[in-house]
Each structure stands twice: as structure tokens, then as C-alpha cells.
Design an enzyme around this catalytic site. Sequence first.
Site, mmCIF file in Angstrom:
data_model
loop_
_atom_site.group_PDB
_atom_site.id
_atom_site.type_symbol
_atom_site.label_atom_id
_atom_site.label_comp_id
_atom_site.label_asym_id
_atom_site.label_seq_id
_atom_site.Cartn_x
_atom_site.Cartn_y
_atom_site.Cartn_z
ATOM 1 N N ASN A 17 0.831 -1.214 0.000
ATOM 2 C CA ASN A 17 0.000 0.000 0.000
ATOM 3 C C ASN A 17 0.860 1.257 0.000
ATOM 4 O O ASN A 17 0.511 2.247 -0.650
ATOM 5 C CB ASN A 17 -0.967 -0.030 1.187
ATOM 6 C CG ASN A 17 -2.089 -1.007 0.942
ATOM 7 O OD1 ASN A 17 -3.015 -0.715 0.186
ATOM 8 N ND2 ASN A 17 -1.985 -2.198 1.518
ATOM 9 N N MET A 93 1.039 -2.356 12.352
ATOM 10 C CA MET A 93 0.362 -3.348 13.181
ATOM 11 C C MET A 93 0.601 -3.135 14.676
ATOM 12 O O MET A 93 0.738 -4.093 15.432
ATOM 13 C CB MET A 93 0.770 -4.763 12.736
ATOM 14 C CG MET A 93 0.470 -5.048 11.266
ATOM 15 S SD MET A 93 -1.226 -4.674 10.733
ATOM 16 C CE MET A 93 -2.035 -6.181 11.240
ATOM 17 N N ILE A 95 -1.120 -0.812 17.996
ATOM 18 C CA ILE A 95 -2.206 0.083 18.400
ATOM 19 C C ILE A 95 -1.577 1.390 18.877
ATOM 20 O O ILE A 95 -0.626 1.379 19.665
ATOM 21 C CB ILE A 95 -3.051 -0.558 19.521
ATOM 22 C CG1 ILE A 95 -3.722 -1.817 18.987
ATOM 23 C CG2 ILE A 95 -4.077 0.427 20.068
ATOM 24 C CD1 ILE A 95 -4.346 -2.690 20.056
ATOM 25 N N LEU A 96 -2.102 2.507 18.374
ATOM 26 C CA LEU A 96 -1.583 3.817 18.780
ATOM 27 C C LEU A 96 -2.388 4.339 19.963
ATOM 28 O O LEU A 96 -3.619 4.278 19.960
ATOM 29 C CB LEU A 96 -1.677 4.794 17.612
ATOM 30 C CG LEU A 96 -0.700 4.512 16.463
ATOM 31 C CD1 LEU A 96 -1.088 5.307 15.228
ATOM 32 C CD2 LEU A 96 0.729 4.841 16.881
ATOM 33 N N HIS A 112 -7.855 -0.756 6.551
ATOM 34 C CA HIS A 112 -8.102 -2.065 7.179
ATOM 35 C C HIS A 112 -8.855 -2.968 6.188
ATOM 36 O O HIS A 112 -9.809 -2.518 5.549
ATOM 37 C CB HIS A 112 -8.915 -1.890 8.458
ATOM 38 C CG HIS A 112 -9.149 -3.180 9.173
ATOM 39 N ND1 HIS A 112 -8.115 -3.951 9.681
ATOM 40 C CD2 HIS A 112 -10.294 -3.857 9.435
ATOM 41 C CE1 HIS A 112 -8.621 -5.041 10.231
ATOM 42 N NE2 HIS A 112 -9.937 -5.010 10.097
ATOM 43 N N ASP A 153 -9.140 -0.495 14.557
ATOM 44 C CA ASP A 153 -9.787 -0.559 13.242
ATOM 45 C C ASP A 153 -11.205 0.015 13.299
ATOM 46 O O ASP A 153 -12.153 -0.543 12.750
ATOM 47 C CB ASP A 153 -9.775 -1.998 12.709
ATOM 48 C CG ASP A 153 -8.354 -2.514 12.545
ATOM 49 O OD1 ASP A 153 -7.495 -1.725 12.126
ATOM 50 O OD2 ASP A 153 -8.102 -3.688 12.850
HETATM 51 C C1 GAR Z 1 -3.105 -4.555 4.454
HETATM 52 O O1 GAR Z 1 -3.994 -5.565 4.059
HETATM 53 C C2 GAR Z 1 -3.751 -3.651 5.489
HETATM 54 O O2 GAR Z 1 -5.091 -3.394 5.248
HETATM 55 C C3 GAR Z 1 -3.550 -4.462 6.735
HETATM 56 O O3 GAR Z 1 -2.222 -4.920 6.630
HETATM 57 C C4 GAR Z 1 -1.936 -5.155 5.234
HETATM 58 C C5 GAR Z 1 -0.631 -4.488 4.893
HETATM 59 O O4 GAR Z 1 -0.232 -4.807 3.580
HETATM 60 N N1 GAR Z 1 -3.784 -3.697 7.914
HETATM 61 C C6 GAR Z 1 -4.429 -4.164 8.980
HETATM 62 O O5 GAR Z 1 -4.809 -5.316 9.077
HETATM 63 C C7 GAR Z 1 -4.655 -3.156 10.093
HETATM 64 N N2 GAR Z 1 -5.456 -3.732 11.105
HETATM 65 P P1 GAR Z 1 0.991 -4.040 2.904
HETATM 66 O O6 GAR Z 1 2.134 -4.047 3.933
HETATM 67 O O7 GAR Z 1 1.332 -4.848 1.694
HETATM 68 O O8 GAR Z 1 0.555 -2.638 2.571
#
Ligand code: GAR
Length: 204
Positions: A17, A93, A95-96, A112, A153
Site C-alpha cells: 500500500n 500493526m 495500536i496507537l 483495514h 480498526d
Molecule cells: C493490508 O492488508 C492492510 O489493510 C492491513 O495490513 C496489510 C498491509 O499490507 N492492515 C491491517 O490489518 C490493520 N489492522 P501491505 O504491507 O502490503 O501494505
Amino acid sequence: MSAPMRLVVLVSGNGSNLQAILDACESQSLAAEVVAVVSNKHSVKALARAESAGVPAVVVSAVTGESRAEYDTRLTSIVSSFMPDFVVLAGYMRILSMEFLSWFPGQVVNLHPSLPGDIVGVGAIEKAFAEFQNGTRNHSGVMVHFVPDEGVDNGPVLATARVEIARDDTLVTFEEKMHRQEHKLLVEVLRELSVKYTKVGEPS
Ligand code: GAR
């Protein structure tokens, strides 16, 4: 003259992302600049992606015995030194706590892989797929929301997208669909924020 929106992106892993944001900035389809990438983990791919894009990459790893508040105070001073307009949690990953969030009111945005109030926390894609396999689910989705407090989230929703699970999907193909949708939705939301928050720069 307007200055591009300044983003600090917080990551913990792969950074696909983050890459979508960097690519959108590079192609000028998003009027923003990633001014720093901050990871709580060493040696993750997201850091290499930042370095390839020439963006400062900082690791803030937790110290044994340190409280969440202490960690977040250190994180705050690093993130605020980059003067972000928005802080984007792109696979971050941890929690803030309010020790961090109270310094960035209305400025922290989380991505999320679930629809609001559906599956929170880690492993949302895997959990959705397990429910599909036992016949209790036929779709999931992704969301982008503001992070006003320590709720996981959860927070004012900026955008959502539903993702269907097809009968012949495997976990791999479903994950790919979810990530494709995330990359699109996150950039769209940031684009909307950039329009809304366009700043007038100093006269040259
Ligand atoms: C993504 O799917 C994002 O939505 C999730 O971690 C992944 C990161 O992917 N986030 C969560 O689950 C937050 N609770 P990436 O490192 O390839 O961007």
C-alpha cells in the site's frame, strides 16, 4: 502556488500500500509527497520500497520494558519532526495510544481489510476466507477511516469497498483482490483529502 500534501506513512511489513501511494505521487495522480516512512520493524520490504523511492526511512523499534506510552512519545517526536499533514497507517500493526494520537487530531488515517465493524485486528483476510470456506460468508471488503482514539480498526469512515468472494477463489486469489482494492481505495481517499486540504504555499 500550492504545496503538496505531506504524508508520513507508518508500516510494519510488505508495504504494497505504501508502494501504491509512492507510485501515485510519482505519476502525479496524487498531489502529495511521502516525506517519511516509519516502521516498527527492521528489515521489512516497506523500508526497501521507501529507500528505492528516495524517501527517508526510519525504524522505531520497541525497547524491552518500555510502556506503550513511552514508545508512542518517541514515535510522536520522530513523526512530528517531518511536519506531516496526514499520517497514514498502511499495514502498521501496533495500536496507537492517545500519547501519539492527541498530537495529530483529524490527521491519522488507517487502512483495514474489512468492512466497518466486521472483522477487526490482525488476520482479517484469513478470517474472512475461513468463514467463506465454512459457508457463513460470501464477501468482505476494505475500508479507510480516521483514527481519533485507541479503538482498533474503528473510527469515522472515509470510504469502503465491498469485495466478493467467488466460488473458485483461493486464499491467494482472494488476498490479491483485497489488496488490489486497498491500493485503489487508499489512493482515492488521499486524493480527496489532498483536494480538501490544499494549502497555499509561501509566495516565491
Ligand atoms: C493490508 O492488508 C492492510 O489493510 C492491513 O495490513 C496489510 C498491509 O499490507 N492492515 C491491517 O490489518 C490493520 N489492522 P501491505 O504491507 O502490503 O501494505
